[in-house]
Design an enzyme around this catalytic site. Structure first.
Site, mmCIF file in Angstrom:
data_model
loop_
_atom_site.group_PDB
_atom_site.id
_atom_site.type_symbol
_atom_site.label_atom_id
_atom_site.label_comp_id
_atom_site.label_asym_id
_atom_site.label_seq_id
_atom_site.Cartn_x
_atom_site.Cartn_y
_atom_site.Cartn_z
ATOM 1 N N ASP A 1 0.769 3.106 8.668
ATOM 2 C CA ASP A 1 0.634 4.090 9.743
ATOM 3 C C ASP A 1 -0.822 4.422 10.024
ATOM 4 O O ASP A 1 -1.160 4.896 11.100
ATOM 5 C CB ASP A 1 1.401 5.371 9.391
ATOM 6 C CG ASP A 1 1.005 5.920 8.032
ATOM 7 O OD1 ASP A 1 -0.069 6.552 7.932
ATOM 8 O OD2 ASP A 1 1.770 5.711 7.070
ATOM 9 N N ASP B 1 -0.227 -9.651 1.032
ATOM 10 C CA ASP B 1 0.275 -9.026 -0.183
ATOM 11 C C ASP B 1 -0.882 -8.344 -0.921
ATOM 12 O O ASP B 1 -1.886 -8.984 -1.250
ATOM 13 C CB ASP B 1 0.904 -10.113 -1.061
ATOM 14 C CG ASP B 1 1.567 -9.574 -2.302
ATOM 15 O OD1 ASP B 1 1.098 -8.570 -2.859
ATOM 16 O OD2 ASP B 1 2.569 -10.179 -2.718
ATOM 17 N N ASP C 1 -0.841 3.648 -0.902
ATOM 18 C CA ASP C 1 0.062 4.457 -0.077
ATOM 19 C C ASP C 1 1.314 3.629 0.178
ATOM 20 O O ASP C 1 1.539 3.128 1.269
ATOM 21 C CB ASP C 1 -0.640 4.841 1.219
ATOM 22 C CG ASP C 1 0.181 5.792 2.073
ATOM 23 O OD1 ASP C 1 1.263 6.240 1.613
ATOM 24 O OD2 ASP C 1 -0.237 6.074 3.210
#
Length: 194
Positions: free
Chosen positions: A62, A113, A131
């Site tokens: 986000d 990754d 996060d």
């Protein structure tokens, strides 16, 4: 609403919480309170360090942690998320969260990754912020002892790491066992409820 190769992604609006992001049916954030979480994950460690220069953010597609990190005089911020679709959709539909942070010239965006990215980065970062989602789906591996070891190894001598550990309601099920794993590598561990 859609599905990436990693997870189901939903962005919707709620009368009480504003726009919200859910991954695999688990709410990740809401417009009304995302700042609390993102500010704490970025500002508290960065303000408690003596002149941090390099930071890594794993997850957080986000862009909220990234937004707060760009408010500091860091030289370099590496951002890594496994799911480019989440990043793309959040930038398009939840741009009020990242506020252009992905375009900051100090930010290097990598869609890959996080474990592969951090491997071999010995003593490089002053701060690593993980996060992640809760320990399900693609984020599950980010709760493993080998990953915690790689994060520890990637830190400078006085470096810090911040991890999203899951909901405090799951303290005995998730938080405590995770803190026990972290204590094998990190000298100081503190679990904070947000």
């Amino acid at each position: 609403k859609g599905k990436s190769r990693f997870q189901n992604i939903e962005i919707f609006e709620s009368p009480g919480f504003g726009k919200m992001l859910a991954l695999d049916g688990i709410i990740q954030l809401s417009q009304s309170d995302e700042f609390i979480y993102h500010e704490m994950m970025a500002h508290v460690p960065l303000l408690s360090m003596d002149a941090p220069r390099r930071m890594l953010v794993i997850g957080g597609g986000d862009g909220g942690v990234l937004r707060e990190a760009t408010k500091h005089p860091l030289e370099r911020i590496d951002f890594v998320d496994i799911d480019g679709e989440v990043v793309k959709l959040c930038r398009k539909h939840l741009g009020f969260i990242s506020k252009g942070a992905f375009d900051d010239p100090r930010v290097s965006v990598r869609i890959e990754d996080g474990i592969k990215f951090i491997r071999g980065k010995k003593g490089y970062y002053d701060l690593v912020v993980v996060d992640s989602t809760d320990p399900v789906g693609p984020g599950k591996v980010l709760f493993s002892a080998p990953f915690y070891r790689m994060v520890f190894d990637s830190l400078t001598r006085d470096g810090m790491a911040i991890f999203q550990l899951g909901p405090m309601l799951d303290f005995d099920l998730i938080i405590k066992p995770t803190a026990d794993k972290l204590s094998k590598f990190f000298r100081y561990i503190n679990c904070v409820r947000l």
